[in-house]
Design a protein around this motif. Structure first.
Motif, PDB file in Angstrom:
ATOM      1  N   LYS A   2     -20.248   2.375 -16.097  1.00 32.73           N
ATOM      2  CA  LYS A   2     -19.403   3.513 -16.484  1.00 32.73           C
ATOM      3  C   LYS A   2     -20.328   4.638 -16.934  1.00 32.73           C
ATOM      4  N   SER A   3     -21.211   4.316 -17.893  1.00 35.61           N
ATOM      5  CA  SER A   3     -22.137   5.312 -18.420  1.00 35.61           C
ATOM      6  C   SER A   3     -23.360   4.584 -18.972  1.00 35.61           C
ATOM      7  N   THR A   4     -24.545   5.012 -18.570  1.00 33.98           N
ATOM      8  CA  THR A   4     -25.765   4.362 -19.087  1.00 33.98           C
ATOM      9  C   THR A   4     -25.860   4.572 -20.599  1.00 33.98           C
ATOM     10  N   ASN A   5     -25.369   5.726 -21.102  1.00 34.19           N
ATOM     11  CA  ASN A   5     -25.423   5.953 -22.559  1.00 34.19           C
ATOM     12  C   ASN A   5     -24.555   4.941 -23.306  1.00 34.19           C
ATOM     13  N   ARG A  21     -29.269  27.499 -11.229  1.00 37.61           N
ATOM     14  CA  ARG A  21     -28.377  26.349 -11.084  1.00 37.61           C
ATOM     15  C   ARG A  21     -28.895  25.123 -11.813  1.00 37.61           C
ATOM     16  N   LYS A  22     -27.929  24.305 -12.260  1.00 34.68           N
ATOM     17  CA  LYS A  22     -28.296  23.151 -13.088  1.00 34.68           C
ATOM     18  C   LYS A  22     -28.747  21.981 -12.213  1.00 34.68           C
ATOM     19  N   VAL A  23     -29.930  21.459 -12.527  1.00 32.19           N
ATOM     20  CA  VAL A  23     -30.470  20.325 -11.769  1.00 32.19           C
ATOM     21  C   VAL A  23     -30.434  19.052 -12.618  1.00 32.19           C
ATOM     22  N   LYS A  42     -25.271   4.446  -9.869  1.00 30.53           N
ATOM     23  CA  LYS A  42     -24.198   5.427 -10.002  1.00 30.53           C
ATOM     24  C   LYS A  42     -23.476   5.212 -11.314  1.00 30.53           C
ATOM     25  N   GLN A  43     -22.711   6.211 -11.739  1.00 31.10           N
ATOM     26  CA  GLN A  43     -21.878   6.060 -12.933  1.00 31.10           C
ATOM     27  C   GLN A  43     -20.444   6.398 -12.555  1.00 31.10           C
ATOM     28  N   THR A  44     -19.524   5.597 -13.059  1.00 32.47           N
ATOM     29  CA  THR A  44     -18.118   5.883 -12.747  1.00 32.47           C
ATOM     30  C   THR A  44     -17.484   6.763 -13.817  1.00 32.47           C
ATOM     31  N   ILE A  55     -30.135  13.402 -13.425  1.00 27.14           N
ATOM     32  CA  ILE A  55     -30.974  14.291 -12.606  1.00 27.14           C
ATOM     33  C   ILE A  55     -30.434  14.309 -11.176  1.00 27.14           C
ATOM     34  N   ASN A  56     -30.216  15.519 -10.645  1.00 27.91           N
ATOM     35  CA  ASN A  56     -29.829  15.647  -9.236  1.00 27.91           C
ATOM     36  C   ASN A  56     -31.116  15.678  -8.416  1.00 27.91           C
ATOM     37  N   ILE A  57     -31.310  14.658  -7.603  1.00 27.88           N
ATOM     38  CA  ILE A  57     -32.593  14.557  -6.898  1.00 27.88           C
ATOM     39  C   ILE A  57     -32.445  14.876  -5.409  1.00 27.88           C
ATOM     40  N   GLY A 109     -19.675   8.948 -15.982  1.00 34.42           N
ATOM     41  CA  GLY A 109     -20.838   9.627 -16.558  1.00 34.42           C
ATOM     42  C   GLY A 109     -20.362  10.742 -17.483  1.00 34.42           C
ATOM     43  N   ARG A 110     -20.992  10.840 -18.656  1.00 36.04           N
ATOM     44  CA  ARG A 110     -20.510  11.787 -19.659  1.00 36.04           C
ATOM     45  C   ARG A 110     -21.470  12.938 -19.891  1.00 36.04           C
ATOM     46  N   GLY A 111     -20.890  14.127 -20.088  1.00 35.55           N
ATOM     47  CA  GLY A 111     -21.642  15.276 -20.571  1.00 35.55           C
ATOM     48  C   GLY A 111     -21.328  15.426 -22.054  1.00 35.55           C
ATOM     49  N   ARG A 112     -21.578  16.607 -22.611  1.00 37.73           N
ATOM     50  CA  ARG A 112     -21.257  16.821 -24.019  1.00 37.73           C
ATOM     51  C   ARG A 112     -19.773  17.133 -24.174  1.00 37.73           C
ATOM     52  N   LEU A 113     -19.261  16.959 -25.378  1.00 38.71           N
ATOM     53  CA  LEU A 113     -17.900  17.359 -25.747  1.00 38.71           C
ATOM     54  C   LEU A 113     -16.840  16.869 -24.758  1.00 38.71           C
ATOM     55  N   GLY A 114     -16.992  15.627 -24.325  1.00 46.98           N
ATOM     56  CA  GLY A 114     -15.969  15.029 -23.462  1.00 46.98           C
ATOM     57  C   GLY A 114     -16.026  15.491 -22.010  1.00 46.98           C
ATOM     58  N   ARG A 115     -17.026  16.289 -21.664  1.00 44.72           N
ATOM     59  CA  ARG A 115     -17.129  16.717 -20.254  1.00 44.72           C
ATOM     60  C   ARG A 115     -17.716  15.584 -19.416  1.00 44.72           C
ATOM     61  N   SER A 116     -17.574  15.714 -18.080  1.00 49.48           N
ATOM     62  CA  SER A 116     -18.065  14.603 -17.258  1.00 49.48           C
ATOM     63  C   SER A 116     -19.344  15.000 -16.512  1.00 49.48           C
ATOM     64  N   TRP A 117     -20.096  13.979 -16.078  1.00 54.00           N
ATOM     65  CA  TRP A 117     -21.318  14.206 -15.303  1.00 54.00           C
ATOM     66  C   TRP A 117     -21.136  13.531 -13.953  1.00 54.00           C
ATOM     67  N   HIS A 118     -21.170  14.320 -12.896  1.00 56.25           N
ATOM     68  CA  HIS A 118     -20.973  13.803 -11.542  1.00 56.25           C
ATOM     69  C   HIS A 118     -22.177  12.940 -11.174  1.00 56.25           C
ATOM     70  N   SER A 119     -21.926  11.649 -10.891  1.00 54.58           N
ATOM     71  CA  SER A 119     -23.028  10.672 -10.803  1.00 54.58           C
ATOM     72  C   SER A 119     -22.920   9.793  -9.547  1.00 54.58           C
TER      73      SER A 119
HETATM   74  C1  BT5 Z   1     -24.786  17.602 -19.889  1.00 51.81           C
HETATM   75  O1  BT5 Z   1     -23.588  17.881 -20.487  1.00 51.81           O
HETATM   76  O2  BT5 Z   1     -25.394  18.343 -19.173  1.00 51.81           O
HETATM   77  C2  BT5 Z   1     -25.306  16.210 -20.177  1.00 51.81           C
HETATM   78  C3  BT5 Z   1     -25.277  15.311 -18.971  1.00 51.81           C
HETATM   79  C4  BT5 Z   1     -25.875  13.969 -19.288  1.00 51.81           C
HETATM   80  C5  BT5 Z   1     -25.671  12.983 -18.185  1.00 51.81           C
HETATM   81  C6  BT5 Z   1     -26.432  11.712 -18.437  1.00 51.81           C
HETATM   82  S1  BT5 Z   1     -26.442  10.669 -17.043  1.00 51.81           S
HETATM   83  C7  BT5 Z   1     -27.105   9.374 -17.955  1.00 51.81           C
HETATM   84  C8  BT5 Z   1     -26.402   9.403 -19.303  1.00 51.81           C
HETATM   85  N1  BT5 Z   1     -25.168   8.655 -19.267  1.00 51.81           N
HETATM   86  C9  BT5 Z   1     -24.109   9.431 -19.434  1.00 51.81           C
HETATM   87  O3  BT5 Z   1     -22.910   9.035 -19.424  1.00 51.81           O
HETATM   88  N2  BT5 Z   1     -24.479  10.710 -19.598  1.00 51.81           N
HETATM   89  C10 BT5 Z   1     -25.923  10.829 -19.576  1.00 51.81           C
HETATM   90  P1  BT5 Z   1     -22.905  19.323 -20.547  1.00 51.81           P
HETATM   91  O4  BT5 Z   1     -23.873  20.334 -21.053  1.00 51.81           O
HETATM   92  O5  BT5 Z   1     -21.653  19.090 -21.309  1.00 51.81           O
HETATM   93  O6  BT5 Z   1     -22.609  19.654 -19.045  1.00 51.81           O
HETATM   94  C11 BT5 Z   1     -21.547  19.067 -18.349  1.00 51.81           C
HETATM   95  C12 BT5 Z   1     -21.126  20.075 -17.289  1.00 51.81           C
HETATM   96  O7  BT5 Z   1     -22.141  20.129 -16.262  1.00 51.81           O
HETATM   97  C13 BT5 Z   1     -19.844  19.670 -16.560  1.00 51.81           C
HETATM   98  O8  BT5 Z   1     -18.718  20.152 -17.246  1.00 51.81           O
HETATM   99  C14 BT5 Z   1     -20.037  20.349 -15.198  1.00 51.81           C
HETATM  100  O9  BT5 Z   1     -19.698  21.714 -15.266  1.00 51.81           O
HETATM  101  C15 BT5 Z   1     -21.537  20.287 -14.987  1.00 51.81           C
HETATM  102  N3  BT5 Z   1     -21.914  19.110 -14.170  1.00 51.81           N
HETATM  103  C16 BT5 Z   1     -21.331  17.885 -14.068  1.00 51.81           C
HETATM  104  N4  BT5 Z   1     -22.015  17.089 -13.254  1.00 51.81           N
HETATM  105  C17 BT5 Z   1     -23.078  17.811 -12.804  1.00 51.81           C
HETATM  106  C18 BT5 Z   1     -24.149  17.544 -11.922  1.00 51.81           C
HETATM  107  N5  BT5 Z   1     -24.324  16.345 -11.331  1.00 51.81           N
HETATM  108  N6  BT5 Z   1     -25.035  18.543 -11.691  1.00 51.81           N
HETATM  109  C19 BT5 Z   1     -24.929  19.752 -12.263  1.00 51.81           C
HETATM  110  N7  BT5 Z   1     -23.915  20.070 -13.115  1.00 51.81           N
HETATM  111  C20 BT5 Z   1     -23.007  19.113 -13.380  1.00 51.81           C
END
Ligand code: BT5
Length: 331
Positions: free
Chosen positions: A96-99, A191-193, A120-122, A216-218, A124-134
């Motif tokens: 679900k998420s490595t974190n 752009r965000k990498v 892959k992550q099903t 990391i988008n590779i 993946g989390r960003g900050r403040l409840g946002r998601s990370w496309h994984s």
């Molecule tokens: C981040 O949050 O940038 C932190 C991302 C951390 C991901 C890693 S993966 C391993 C570990 N396990 C986890 O579950 N999480 C960490 P934030 O600043 O909140 O940015 C999230 C925003 O970035 C989203 O709302 C999208 O707009 C954008 N985003 C999502 N997936 C992306 C991607 N693959 N590449 C570029 N932008 C993306």
């Protein structure tokens, strides 16, 4: 032999046999060398096959044919030259998420430096409840467990320290194009990498553990990103024009991370501020910064050794330790 011991055995066997591709190794000799039973060598071989390694198991013999392009611990450890970070490492096909897993493991006493990766992550989390496309096969999703001996107020700078380690890693592939957008984004062009998610867990006002995660988008092509982020995201492959070995890049990142982290608990960003400033996309810009429902607009003038951003608002210096930044476009 449990799953982790079996993976460790698989790592050791692979390390040994890949030095001599196509050479035939006797299973019995391998078993003696590694102090295990022959059927454990066979089980370890199956682990390697599952990760996509070309290995031929022929009755009592084993031969290495080809590496895998999977993000496996075996493959990352093959390149890794660190002392603490990534020793040990656990890799998964899907999480679900490595974190989340790293945090569960750390709560159960896993030591400093253990790394969790996933293909892959099903969720993946960003900050403040946002998601990370994984998605699988193109990115790296990595979490590091830390137990720094310092007070919790010193932890916020770990995000930008991690961003610096990533920026220095990416520099080799995309020289002159890498930027850090405070506090946790790594950019190529605009752009965000990659993005960093640092999570702090305290106990009685002390750090119990910290999990630092990076996505990391590779090797993504632009069409691999969903429409919602297609204009915001990029990958190292798109900018460098080359397909990149994900395991090697992950190992390089962990090496940069270890170098930066070594001095962090004692002197935070002291030794790295100059480089962080040089990579920063915000310094000198007029920005709007949102923290919760508060917002301020001013000029970003510096980053301090705790990782805080210093913004000049109406002639006064304001220090902020986190938030969402947008660059104000001048007319
Ligand atoms: C981040 O949050 O940038 C932190 C991302 C951390 C991901 C890693 S993966 C391993 C570990 N396990 C986890 O579950 N999480 C960490 P934030 O600043 O909140 O940015 C999230 C925003 O970035 C989203 O709302 C999208 O707009 C954008 N985003 C999502 N997936 C992306 C991607 N693959 N590449 C570029 N932008 C993306």
């Amino acid at each position: 032999m449990n799953k982790i011991e079996l993976q460790t055995l698989a790592d050791e066997i692979l390390f040994h046999i890949r030095k001599k591709p196509r050479k035939i190794f006797e299973i019995l000799r391998l078993a003696i060398k590694f102090g295990v039973e022959t059927d454990e060598v066979i089980r370890a071989t199956k682990v390697l096959k599952k990760w996509g390694y070309g290995v031929r198991l022929n009755k009592n013999e084993l031969t290495f044919l080809s590496p895998t392009d999977a993000l496996s611990s075996t493959e990352i450890l093959y390149y890794l030259k660190t002392k603490i970070i990534g020793k040990p490492m656990a890799s998964f096909k899907s999480l679900k998420s490595t974190n989340d897993l790293a945090s569960q493991m750390a709560a159960g006493c896993t030591g400093e430096g253990e790394v969790i990766t996933s293909e892959k992550q099903t969720l993946g989390r960003g900050r403040l409840g946002r998601s990370w496309h994984s998605p699988e096969k193109v990115g790296a999703y990595v979490s590091i467990i830390l137990r720094p001996k310092m007070s919790p107020d010193k932890a916020p700078g770990l995000s930008i320290m991690t961003a610096l380690a990533a920026a220095e890693t990416f520099e080799k592939y995309c020289p002159g194009k890498v930027k850090i957008k405070w506090p946790n984004d790594i950019l190529l062009g605009n752009r965000k990498v990659a993005g960093v998610l640092t999570e702090l867990f305290t106990k009685q006002n002390k750090i119990n553990y910290v999990v630092v995660g990076i996505g990391i988008n590779i090797n993504q092509k632009q069409t691999d990103f969903p429409q919602t982020i297609r204009k915001l995201a990029t990958s190292l492959r798109q900018v460098s024009g080359k397909k990149i070995n994900r395991a090697e890049l992950t190992a390089e990142f962990l090496e940069h991370f270890e170098k930066e982290y070594k001095s962090y608990p004692k002197s935070q960003l002291g030794g790295s501020l100059k480089r962080i400033r040089a990579y920063s996309s915000l310094l000198g810009q007029t920005i709007t910064l949102k923290t919760g429902d508060k917002s301020l607009t001013g000029q970003a003038i510096d980053i301090d050794r705790t990782g805080a951003l210093i913004v000049e608002v109406d002639g006064e210096k304001v220090t902020v330790s986190g938030g969402e930044v947008t660059v104000v476009k001048r007319p």
